[in-house]
Design an enzyme around this catalytic site. Structure first.
Site, mmCIF file in Angstrom:
data_model
loop_
_atom_site.group_PDB
_atom_site.id
_atom_site.type_symbol
_atom_site.label_atom_id
_atom_site.label_comp_id
_atom_site.label_asym_id
_atom_site.label_seq_id
_atom_site.Cartn_x
_atom_site.Cartn_y
_atom_site.Cartn_z
ATOM 1 N N LYS A 12 4.579 17.317 5.744
ATOM 2 C CA LYS A 12 5.064 16.504 4.616
ATOM 3 C C LYS A 12 4.251 16.808 3.364
ATOM 4 O O LYS A 12 3.116 17.298 3.438
ATOM 5 C CB LYS A 12 4.997 15.011 4.925
ATOM 6 C CG LYS A 12 3.569 14.438 5.105
ATOM 7 C CD LYS A 12 2.957 13.885 3.817
ATOM 8 C CE LYS A 12 1.536 13.363 4.022
ATOM 9 N NZ LYS A 12 0.488 14.014 3.281
ATOM 10 N N ASP A 138 -0.043 8.236 8.665
ATOM 11 C CA ASP A 138 1.128 9.046 8.308
ATOM 12 C C ASP A 138 2.106 9.236 9.473
ATOM 13 O O ASP A 138 3.187 9.799 9.289
ATOM 14 C CB ASP A 138 0.685 10.453 7.864
ATOM 15 C CG ASP A 138 -0.024 10.430 6.518
ATOM 16 O OD1 ASP A 138 0.125 9.439 5.779
ATOM 17 O OD2 ASP A 138 -0.715 11.412 6.209
HETATM 18 O O1 C5P Z 1 -4.937 6.737 9.169
HETATM 19 P P1 C5P Z 1 -5.689 8.008 9.265
HETATM 20 O O2 C5P Z 1 -6.492 8.109 10.527
HETATM 21 O O3 C5P Z 1 -4.861 9.219 9.025
HETATM 22 O O4 C5P Z 1 -6.737 7.977 8.062
HETATM 23 C C1 C5P Z 1 -7.865 8.809 8.002
HETATM 24 C C2 C5P Z 1 -8.886 8.183 7.069
HETATM 25 O O5 C5P Z 1 -8.431 8.203 5.718
HETATM 26 C C3 C5P Z 1 -9.185 6.714 7.357
HETATM 27 O O6 C5P Z 1 -10.192 6.572 8.329
HETATM 28 C C4 C5P Z 1 -9.599 6.181 5.998
HETATM 29 O O7 C5P Z 1 -10.957 6.490 5.758
HETATM 30 C C5 C5P Z 1 -8.773 7.014 5.027
HETATM 31 N N1 C5P Z 1 -7.556 6.314 4.589
HETATM 32 C C6 C5P Z 1 -7.677 5.272 3.682
HETATM 33 N N2 C5P Z 1 -6.543 4.604 3.263
HETATM 34 C C7 C5P Z 1 -5.334 4.976 3.713
HETATM 35 C C8 C5P Z 1 -5.187 6.050 4.626
HETATM 36 C C9 C5P Z 1 -6.341 6.685 5.042
HETATM 37 O O8 C5P Z 1 -8.782 4.910 3.252
HETATM 38 N N3 C5P Z 1 -4.242 4.332 3.265
#
Ligand code: C5P
Length: 297
Positions: A12, A138
């Protein structure tokens, strides 16, 4: 239906990404227009004569139990309340790693969809959405793909009409790693609330190609692009080189990938070629309208 299955896992891009605030749980509240593109990994599921699952990946470093595909297996088995096993999962990587293109998230989404069918679990889309949101911000978008507005920490999805067709060129700068958590962590909150993405959503709803391109062209489209640091500075250098060629490179996710939309194939191909010749990596792909067929190929 324990028969061989081949499932696409699409990358994406973020057409627009507005970080609104920092949340008490450490995540960031955002609104982002996400777009599925044709660049994809492939997951193959095959019957395996064992109570366990066998998981292998064409990238050795991703073959361990940290892989989100592995975690998707665990979540499905937990929800089913039994060890299901009996499957060999092979992940063929094609989406560049740590590039802001949701490669890992898309693999996890494809695993949820494929294994739900392989094991005949019958979990509904809502149930899969719920599991997806536990795997990463995501992953929920990647289940359905197409064009969507992502809210909350990215896991609340409102489908939008499919974007009009564009060729997409991705430019991945060589030798740069940007970790998502570090990019979010380095944000200056004075930049929260920009860009305003409502006009982009309206243009998509009105199916106005001109409106979409005008919004993209107007300037910065992604709050995360305001972060400064060695990796980000190199992305900005590549961006300036592309702007000097009269192009409109835009920042995807937390970087370092830049993307460009084109109406003309020949121009997209030439730009791709030029980026590769300069030593960075280019990928020529196109916009996709969604996984209505549950990602079958
Ligand atoms: O959700 P995911 O594991 O992909 O996110 C990775 C990192 O990115 C999270 O641990 C966080 O530190 C950051 N993040 C964030 N806010 C979001 C998505 C991700 O701070 N909306």
């Amino acid at each position: 239906m324990r028969t061989r299955q081949v499932i696409r896992a699409s990358a994406k891009i973020n057409l627009g990404l507005n970080v609104l605030s920092r949340r008490p749980d450490g995540y960031h509240e955002l609104e982002s227009v996400m777009q599925q593109i044709s660049l994809a990994d492939l997951i193959v599921l095959e019957p395996y004569p064992d109570k366990n699952c066998r998981f292998s990946c064409t990238v050795q470093a991703l073959s361990g139990p940290d892989n989100l595909v592995f975690k998707a297996v665990q979540l499905l088995e937990e929800k089913a309340g039994e060890k299901l096993g009996g499957v060999a999962i092979t992940l063929y990587k094609n989406i560049p790693l740590e590039a802001g293109l949701a490669g890992g998230s898309s693999d996890a989404a494809a695993a949820l969809i494929g294994l739900n069918r392989f094991w005949n679990l019958g979990f509904s889309k809502d149930e899969l959405n719920n599991l997806a949101s536990q795997l990463g911000s995501d992953v929920t978008f990647c289940l359905g793909g197409g064009t969507a507005l992502a809210m909350g920490r990215g896991e609340i999805i409102e489908r939008l009409p499919a974007l009009p067709f564009f060729w997409v060129v991705l430019a991945v700068p060589k030798g740069i790693k940007i970790l998502t958590a570090e990019a979010y962590g380095a944000l200056d909150q004075r930049n929260f609330g920009n860009p305003v993405i409502i006009p982009l959503i309206e243009a998509i709803r009105n199916k106005s190609k001109r409106g979409i391109l005008d919004w993209l062209q107007a300037g910065k489209t992604n709050t995360l692009e305001t972060v400064r640091g060695p990796g980000f500075d190199k992305v900005q250098q590549l961006k300036r080189r592309l702007v000097n060629l009269g192009l409109m490179p835009l920042f995807s996710g937390s970087g370092p990938t830049l993307f460009m939309l084109f109406e003309q194939y020949s121009l997209a191909r030439n730009v791709s070629h030029a980026i590769n010749q300069e030593g960075d990596s280019a990928y020529l792909c196109w916009t996709m309208s969604g996984n209505e067929e549950w990602l079958d190929v």
